[in-house]
Design a protein around this motif. Sequence first.
Motif, mmCIF file in Angstrom:
data_model
loop_
_atom_site.group_PDB
_atom_site.id
_atom_site.type_symbol
_atom_site.label_atom_id
_atom_site.label_comp_id
_atom_site.label_asym_id
_atom_site.label_seq_id
_atom_site.Cartn_x
_atom_site.Cartn_y
_atom_site.Cartn_z
ATOM 1 N N ARG A 157 -11.247 6.369 -7.044
ATOM 2 C CA ARG A 157 -11.270 4.997 -6.535
ATOM 3 C C ARG A 157 -10.925 4.043 -7.672
ATOM 4 N N PHE A 158 -10.048 3.092 -7.393
ATOM 5 C CA PHE A 158 -9.787 2.024 -8.352
ATOM 6 C C PHE A 158 -9.160 0.854 -7.603
ATOM 7 N N THR A 159 -9.099 -0.269 -8.257
ATOM 8 C CA THR A 159 -8.472 -1.455 -7.700
ATOM 9 C C THR A 159 -7.216 -1.771 -8.504
ATOM 10 N N ALA A 160 -6.136 -2.099 -7.813
ATOM 11 C CA ALA A 160 -4.883 -2.457 -8.468
ATOM 12 C C ALA A 160 -4.583 -3.928 -8.198
ATOM 13 N N LYS A 161 -4.144 -4.610 -9.228
ATOM 14 C CA LYS A 161 -3.751 -6.005 -9.103
ATOM 15 C C LYS A 161 -2.262 -6.089 -9.436
ATOM 16 N N LEU A 162 -1.475 -6.683 -8.527
ATOM 17 C CA LEU A 162 -0.021 -6.740 -8.696
ATOM 18 C C LEU A 162 0.483 -8.175 -8.588
ATOM 19 N N ARG A 220 4.393 -7.351 -12.818
ATOM 20 C CA ARG A 220 3.194 -7.096 -13.630
ATOM 21 C C ARG A 220 2.206 -6.345 -12.765
ATOM 22 N N SER A 221 1.470 -5.436 -13.375
ATOM 23 C CA SER A 221 0.441 -4.704 -12.644
ATOM 24 C C SER A 221 -0.730 -4.436 -13.575
ATOM 25 N N ARG A 222 -1.911 -4.281 -12.980
ATOM 26 C CA ARG A 222 -3.097 -3.990 -13.785
ATOM 27 C C ARG A 222 -4.083 -3.185 -12.954
ATOM 28 N N VAL A 275 -1.840 -9.826 -5.872
ATOM 29 C CA VAL A 275 -2.272 -9.000 -4.751
ATOM 30 C C VAL A 275 -3.299 -7.994 -5.266
ATOM 31 N N ILE A 276 -4.391 -7.850 -4.557
ATOM 32 C CA ILE A 276 -5.427 -6.898 -4.945
ATOM 33 C C ILE A 276 -5.511 -5.812 -3.873
ATOM 34 N N ILE A 277 -5.305 -4.562 -4.291
ATOM 35 C CA ILE A 277 -5.308 -3.419 -3.383
ATOM 36 C C ILE A 277 -6.364 -2.425 -3.850
ATOM 37 N N GLN A 300 0.838 -1.206 0.000
ATOM 38 C CA GLN A 300 0.000 0.000 0.000
ATOM 39 C C GLN A 300 0.871 1.254 0.000
ATOM 40 N N ALA A 301 1.934 1.259 0.813
ATOM 41 C CA ALA A 301 2.831 2.413 0.861
ATOM 42 C C ALA A 301 3.563 2.591 -0.461
ATOM 43 N N GLY A 302 3.981 1.489 -1.083
ATOM 44 C CA GLY A 302 4.673 1.575 -2.364
ATOM 45 C C GLY A 302 3.795 2.153 -3.454
ATOM 46 N N ILE A 303 2.525 1.737 -3.483
ATOM 47 C CA ILE A 303 1.592 2.280 -4.468
ATOM 48 C C ILE A 303 1.349 3.759 -4.205
#
Length: 200
Positions: free
Chosen positions: A130-135, A145-147, A182-184, A111-114
């Motif tokens: 608002r959005f969701t990040a997948k790493l 990889r990220s999305r 990972v989903i954030i 979370q801190a890195g994002i």
Amino acid sequence: MVDPAPAQTKLANEQVELNIPIQPLGAAISRYGNATGRDVLYDANLASGRLSSEVRGVFAPDEALNKLLVGTGLKAELITGKTFVLVPVPASQQARQTSSPEHLRYYGLIQAGITDALCDAQGAHPGRYRFTAKLWIAPDGAVVRSRRIGSTGTPRSDHEIDAALRRVQLNKAPPPGFQQPVIILIVPQGPGVTRGCDRP
């Protein structure tokens, strides 16, 4: 079911040298089978969209397979002397793993890195969307990889967020058994939610 063609079968306790980088799980299993002579049976739908962990070094075949599956949400069950089947890790077990103190600290690091990456980006400062990040994270802590899932409603912001996610750096390996991807969730600033950026 998928059954990669094995090479010559190794003895159960015979170690084998492997050099399998992070890659789509199906391809990694194929390489594992060719190197060890083990059969790995699995539903192709289970492997779809999953990345293997890296396996480099000399290992017994069963140990290598367990390393390969770290973070995939799957586990190997032996059904004969040299044949494994892949099955999902039970949800209850995944929940216990996710809530461990070590895993929770690593989620905080992500979370801190994002947040840092977003704060460094022009037009992508968190707090307004608002959005969701997948790493997907490599064993050395690199984000491979990220999305982004969902849109902020502004193409420019979406573009800046995508670029920021590619720059996320953790510099710490995930703890053992850490589930991936990972989903954030990134949420707007509001009561009880701070933006996390000191810069304007």
